[in-house]
Design a protein around this motif. Structure first.
Motif, mmCIF file in Angstrom:
data_model
loop_
_atom_site.group_PDB
_atom_site.id
_atom_site.type_symbol
_atom_site.label_atom_id
_atom_site.label_comp_id
_atom_site.label_asym_id
_atom_site.label_seq_id
_atom_site.Cartn_x
_atom_site.Cartn_y
_atom_site.Cartn_z
ATOM 1 N N HIS A 49 0.831 -1.205 0.000
ATOM 2 C CA HIS A 49 0.000 0.000 0.000
ATOM 3 C C HIS A 49 0.866 1.256 0.000
ATOM 4 O O HIS A 49 0.577 2.216 -0.719
ATOM 5 N N HIS A 129 3.071 9.822 4.543
ATOM 6 C CA HIS A 129 2.204 8.648 4.477
ATOM 7 C C HIS A 129 2.977 7.397 4.879
ATOM 8 O O HIS A 129 2.488 6.567 5.643
ATOM 9 N N HIS A 133 2.284 5.024 8.154
ATOM 10 C CA HIS A 133 2.076 3.574 8.096
ATOM 11 C C HIS A 133 3.090 2.825 8.953
ATOM 12 O O HIS A 133 2.792 1.734 9.428
HETATM 13 FE FE FE Z 1 -2.538 4.732 3.822
#
Ligand code: FE
Ligand code: AVJ
Length: 368
Positions: A49, A129, A133
């Motif tokens: 991701h 980001h 994560h």
């Molecule tokens: Fe995300």
């Protein structure tokens, strides 16, 4: 000038990546594919991701190139593939996964060279980001009892004290220039009455007294929703404690309590949770510093919503879809939060029953 910015962003991307890789280094490919906890994605999903997000925003949107693996876009979209389903889907595994994340990174760095950073916003967004994560992945490691999920504990005793914050105006939110997430803007003036806020977050030792004093049995301290949740899941102490009590230092801020527990604890103390406006005013107040900001996320009484004049940008699904009465705001940062994403205007949010997050509580009350 442009080259200095370019190389700083390239370095930051690589630094974020070293941290990610260090986090997963102890684990076999099989361990990365496993659902470690029903609330959380497999760690390998987070990896894919992170890369898919980078490919989408930097290579495709910013660089104008086709996605490297368009066929994977939905699989790694957090909304198309909710967490509960992430164990069953054919996400990338083993060497394929590590080749994919490395290939995306090469493409992103090429775009940075060829197109430049633009105003830097998308690069900063992608760097942060990945860092965010990393914290999510640490939550998974915590729930699974794997290395990387516990804070380095070394704490000192400090007295419980209240700080009096006087009534008056303050400016809430991030300034118009520099990077900030959409939900931190626009900065706006707010008038608050005087309030008191605890100098430091509640410690494990203090929470232990709450447990021993019937904290999880006294109905009058709990909201209706909180009580129903506690009864249903037979909650008797913070997540991660053993029968004997906290697994971390007594003087460390308590971790892994839900909003429901934080709210009950506050009432047991004849206090309340701060609003997020109070929290930000106190945290940015120059007269008396709050202690231990940034060790644990701090639950506030506020629901997550847009500031007056909110504009979603550029990643629309970052905040707006979570606005409303479901989520509560947390402020500060935790021991697992990377320096680059720490800010006194940052707003985190989660559901009131969640305890995977590295969350604790700092009390507030009225001035008497
Ligand atoms: Fe995300
Ligand atoms: C801001 C931490 C609530 O993890 O859901 C990561 C950050 N958004 N990928 C989350 C985020 C999209 C977000 N929080």
């Amino acid at each position: 000038m442009a080259t200095a910015v370019t190389s700083a962003l390239g370095d930051a991307l690589q630094q974020a990546r070293s941290r990610t890789l260090a986090l997963v280094a102890p684990f076999s490919h099989a361990e990365l594919e496993r659902v470690q906890h029903p609330l959380m994605s497999p760690l390998g999903w987070d990896l894919g991701h992170i890369a898919a997000y980078e490919d989408l925003w930097l290579v495709h949107r910013h660089g104008g190139e086709p996605l490297l693996r368009g066929d994977l876009a939905d699989l790694y979209d957090a909304f198309e593939t909710p967490r509960a389903a992430r164990g069953d889907i054919p996400f990338l595994r083993g060497d394929d996964l590590f080749e994919y994340i490395a290939a995306v990174r090469r493409r992103a760095l090429e775009v940075l060279e060829r197109v430049g950073p633009g105003d830097g916003t998308l690069f900063e967004m992608v760097i942060r980001h990945e860092a965010q994560h990393n914290e999510t992945m640490r939550q998974t490691l915590f729930l699974a009892g794997l290395p990387g999920g516990r804070p380095p504990t070394c704490a000192h005793d400090a007295p419980d004290e209240w700080i009096d914050v006087s009534a008056g105006r303050f400016e809430m939110g991030a300034p118009a220039d520099g990077f900030a997430f959409d939900n931190e803007r626009p900065r706006h003036a707010l008038e608050l009455p005087a309030f008191r806020i605890a100098r430091r977050p509640v410690t494990n030792g203090t929470w232990m007294h709450f447990c021993e004093g019937g904290g999880y049995e006294r109905r009058e301290w709990w909201s209706d929703e909180g009580w129903a949740w506690k009864e249903e899941y037979d909650i008797t102490h913070p997540e991660g404690w053993t029968a004997g009590g906290p697994s971390d230092d007594d003087h460390w801020p308590v971790l892994h309590v839900s909003w429901f527990e934080a709210d009950a604890f506050a009432r047991a103390r004849g206090a309340r949770l701060p609003t997020e406006a109070e929290w930000e005013k106190a945290a940015t107040w120059t007269q008396e510093p709050l202690q231990d900001v940034g060790k644990v996320w701090e639950w506030t009484s506020s629901h997550f919503g847009g500031y007056p004049g909110f504009v979603a940008h550029p990643y629309r699904e970052y905040s707006e879809v979570f606005f409303g009465d479901d989520y509560r705001v947390l402020r500060g940062a935790s021991w697992a939060t990377e320096a680059r994403v720490r800010s006194l205007t940052f707003r985190n949010w989660d559901l009131p029953q969640r305890r995977q997050i590295f969350a604790g509580v700092r009390l507030a009350k009225e001035v008497t």
